[in-house]
Every structure is written in C-alpha cells, then in structure tokens.
Motif scaffolding. Sequence first.
Motif, PDB file in Angstrom:
ATOM      1  N   THR A  35       0.855  -1.201   0.000  1.00  0.00           N
ATOM      2  CA  THR A  35       0.000   0.000   0.000  1.00  0.00           C
ATOM      3  C   THR A  35       0.878   1.233   0.000  1.00  0.00           C
ATOM      4  O   THR A  35       2.024   1.197   0.459  1.00  0.00           O
ATOM      5  N   LEU A  36       0.336   2.325  -0.477  1.00  0.00           N
ATOM      6  CA  LEU A  36       1.029   3.614  -0.367  1.00  0.00           C
ATOM      7  C   LEU A  36       0.099   4.661   0.266  1.00  0.00           C
ATOM      8  O   LEU A  36       0.458   5.315   1.215  1.00  0.00           O
ATOM      9  N   CYS A  37      -1.112   4.797  -0.281  1.00  0.00           N
ATOM     10  CA  CYS A  37      -1.988   5.851   0.240  1.00  0.00           C
ATOM     11  C   CYS A  37      -2.777   5.411   1.473  1.00  0.00           C
ATOM     12  O   CYS A  37      -3.287   6.243   2.216  1.00  0.00           O
ATOM     13  N   HIS A  38      -2.865   4.126   1.702  1.00  0.00           N
ATOM     14  CA  HIS A  38      -3.707   3.634   2.795  1.00  0.00           C
ATOM     15  C   HIS A  38      -3.165   4.072   4.148  1.00  0.00           C
ATOM     16  O   HIS A  38      -1.996   3.895   4.447  1.00  0.00           O
ATOM     17  N   GLY A  46      -8.382   5.033  -1.990  1.00  0.00           N
ATOM     18  CA  GLY A  46      -8.105   4.310  -3.235  1.00  0.00           C
ATOM     19  C   GLY A  46      -7.325   5.151  -4.223  1.00  0.00           C
ATOM     20  O   GLY A  46      -7.428   4.957  -5.436  1.00  0.00           O
ATOM     21  N   ALA A  47      -6.512   6.096  -3.723  1.00  0.00           N
ATOM     22  CA  ALA A  47      -5.873   7.071  -4.606  1.00  0.00           C
ATOM     23  C   ALA A  47      -4.682   6.523  -5.390  1.00  0.00           C
ATOM     24  O   ALA A  47      -4.493   6.848  -6.558  1.00  0.00           O
ATOM     25  N   CYS A  48      -3.874   5.682  -4.766  1.00  0.00           N
ATOM     26  CA  CYS A  48      -2.614   5.321  -5.429  1.00  0.00           C
ATOM     27  C   CYS A  48      -2.734   4.066  -6.303  1.00  0.00           C
ATOM     28  O   CYS A  48      -1.961   3.873  -7.215  1.00  0.00           O
ATOM     29  N   ARG A  49      -3.687   3.199  -5.989  1.00  0.00           N
ATOM     30  CA  ARG A  49      -3.962   1.981  -6.744  1.00  0.00           C
ATOM     31  C   ARG A  49      -2.864   0.918  -6.665  1.00  0.00           C
ATOM     32  O   ARG A  49      -2.898  -0.075  -7.380  1.00  0.00           O
ATOM     33  N   ILE A  50      -1.890   1.102  -5.799  1.00  0.00           N
ATOM     34  CA  ILE A  50      -0.809   0.111  -5.749  1.00  0.00           C
ATOM     35  C   ILE A  50      -1.302  -1.184  -5.102  1.00  0.00           C
ATOM     36  O   ILE A  50      -0.707  -2.249  -5.279  1.00  0.00           O
ATOM     37  N   CYS A  51      -2.400  -1.107  -4.365  1.00  0.00           N
ATOM     38  CA  CYS A  51      -2.903  -2.292  -3.653  1.00  0.00           C
ATOM     39  C   CYS A  51      -3.876  -3.093  -4.508  1.00  0.00           C
ATOM     40  O   CYS A  51      -4.588  -3.951  -3.977  1.00  0.00           O
ATOM     41  N   ALA A  63      -9.014  -1.978  -5.986  1.00  0.00           N
ATOM     42  CA  ALA A  63      -8.144  -1.519  -4.884  1.00  0.00           C
ATOM     43  C   ALA A  63      -8.548  -2.268  -3.618  1.00  0.00           C
ATOM     44  O   ALA A  63      -9.658  -2.091  -3.107  1.00  0.00           O
ATOM     45  N   CYS A  65      -7.685  -1.970  -0.595  1.00  0.00           N
ATOM     46  CA  CYS A  65      -7.870  -1.188   0.635  1.00  0.00           C
ATOM     47  C   CYS A  65      -9.271  -0.593   0.710  1.00  0.00           C
ATOM     48  O   CYS A  65      -9.725  -0.218   1.781  1.00  0.00           O
TER      49      CYS A  65
HETATM   50 FE1  FES Z   1      -3.515   3.231  -2.314  1.00  0.00          FE
HETATM   51 FE2  FES Z   1      -5.051   1.106  -1.806  1.00  0.00          FE
HETATM   52  S1  FES Z   1      -3.195   1.673  -0.868  1.00  0.00           S
HETATM   53  S2  FES Z   1      -5.268   2.570  -3.341  1.00  0.00           S
END
Ligand code: FES
Length: 377
Positions: A35-38, A46-51, A63, A65
């Motif tokens: 995760t990055l934005c979580h 759900g901003a970064c979409r890395i998850c 996403a 998260c």
């Molecule tokens: Fe960023 Fe889920 S951690 S969208």
Amino acid sequence: MDAKPTLTLDGNTFSFDPGETILEVARRNAIDIPTLCHLKRATPTGACRICVVEVEGARTLLASCATPAADKMVVHTESKKVVQARRAILQLMLSSGNHNCAVRGADDQDWTAFQLKVQQEDRATALCPVWGDCKLQDLAYRYQVSGERFPAEASRYPTETVNPFIVRDFSRCILCGRCVQACNDVQVNHAINFGYRGSETKIVASGDRLLKDSNCVFCGECVQACPVGALVEKDVRYHHRPWEMRKVRTTCTYCGVGCQLYLHVKENRVVKITGVQDVPPNHGSLCVKGRFGFDFIASEDRLKKPLIKENGAFREATWEEALGRIAENLKEIQTRHGADSIGVLTSARITNEENYVAQKFTRAVLKTNNIDHCARL
Ligand code: FES
C-alpha cells in the motif's frame, strides 16, 4: 449460529467479519499486499492503486484497501496482471518529480548494480534524505522498476524550508494524500489539502500559503504519514540517515497522557522522535512538543551539578552538601513553623513513579499533605 462468510486469497480460504476490506483480511492472515496511500484510522481513498488485486468475475483490478470482502470472493494478490499494473503505477510515480533512489536507466537486470552504486554515494546531498526508509523505494526494488519507462516530469513547485520543523519537498511528493488524511481525519487540524488540478496538483496549506502562515500546528503527523521523502523533519534532513539511528521506546514526559514514542538515537543523542503506531493512548500521534521539543535533552544549559545560592550568587556544590542543606532547612522550618508551612510542587514532566515517591516523601517524611504539581515545570 450462521457460519462466517469466507473468501479465497491466493488459493487459501479465510473467514472474515462483514465490513472488512480485502486488505484487512489479507493483513490479518499475513498476506502482504503493498500500500502507499492507505492510512489506518482514516477512510480509504483508493488514490494510489498500488494495492490492486485481481478478483475473479470483476471487470477491472480492484483496490483492496477500499473493496469490502464478499462471501465466496476469489482473489489473486500477486497475479501477472496485478504485477503489471503495480509496475506501471510505480514507473509513473518514479518518472514524475525527483526520485533518485531508483533513477532512470536502471530497469530490470541493471537495477541491483545501480542500487549498489547509489548505496556507495548515499552521503551525497542530492540523494533523497529518506533513502533506505521509503515505501516507494522499497516497492521499486520489490517490482524491479525505475522511472525510465515514461518521459520525466520535473517538479513545478520549489521546496519549502521556511519554518523551524518541516521541509516540504514537492519534487518527491507522490500525491498519495496520506498527509492530508493524517492532518484532517486523524489530528483534525484541517491545515492542508489537495490544491490545483491535474498535473498542477499540489498539497497546499490554507489556500497555498507557507506552512508557517497557515493554521498548521506543527504536530508533525503529516511527516510521520509521508511514505516518501516529501515531508521530512528539518533537523534530520541530510544530517542523519535512517540506518544511523537506533530506536528506543519510551513514554513522553510532557504531560500526563503517557503517549508512547520512539527516540531515534544517534551517537547517544536524540535526533528525532516518532509516535509508536497501534498502541494506546496515542496510536502513533504526537503533539508539537512531543515530536519536536527535545533539544533540551542535550542542552549545554542544563544543570549538571547542584547550585547553592549564597549572598545573592550561585556556587556549585556536591550532592551531599546540597541535600544536607535542604534537609537541615526543611527540619528547621518544620520545627519552627509546623509541617503545614511546607509545600511540595512536583511536575507533570516526571514519571508516575517519581511523582509517587515525591508524595510519599511529602506525607511520610515532611508530615504534610501540601503536595501538588505544576504542569509547566
Ligand atoms: Fe492506495 Fe489502496 S493503498 S489505493
């Protein structure tokens, strides 16, 4: 009683409580979804979409998260599609701004050699101040990508250094929004938010003012939440590398709340303080004093020897002499004016145990109940 709903994560079936997200179920079962934005204690954006994960039957990657777990859901957390998506997201992030931990021109097989080279040069000020303690860097390493794939985009905004505590380096910001949530949802200070639009998006304070001219209270929650080197403590930046410090857990001494914190210690000096995540009472949060008010620990002005005032001037004394003088004077006052002519002030900045000993001494030895504390001592 109804059986709990279940879902399948990477071939294993787990039960969950209704309302849990896919990410929460995965973490509870030691499945690592990056995760990055979580940010815990904040609503998922759900901003970064890395998850993102692959859910069988879903049209797109989801996403994890922000997606609630559902009964009989079948989820793949590290499928080919997922890995491809994560690599693309990371490459976009790395190509925007200044991320010289995983610099351009190093994808795939040259990547490790490049990292070793960077490691040797880690003292260069050009290198990111949080090299070695950055989630983006960790993920670039995990997925073996650099910012080479997309055209580089320089940062639009200069670094802000004009306050005593926090450096804002917009060139390293990935706009994950964790700082915004930390400020608004966790500390409820409402000092920063997203400003401008599209490629001009920037985290702004009070209509794009300097932090020092905004309603920021410098609690530093945003710095602790920042997963990259965009927000860094001013006194730490380029002075102390993450691996040079060791962490010592302790209790904040500023007030009686008992916030749990880590002292980051280098060469026997405290150089930085962070909150301990996930434990009460503060769950990682600190106030400006707890996070930044530690210079006094190594202050040259601290008294190291007792002083006795004679004829209007202080002179140094030994502990034996000072304690002897105090005992003598207290005894004399007690005899001449009674025990209740003496009062003891302790402090909210000492430990419970020290305060306990002080009240015991006051009541049992001085024979008075005149004991209180002063929050400002
Ligand atoms: Fe960023 Fe889920 S951690 S969208």
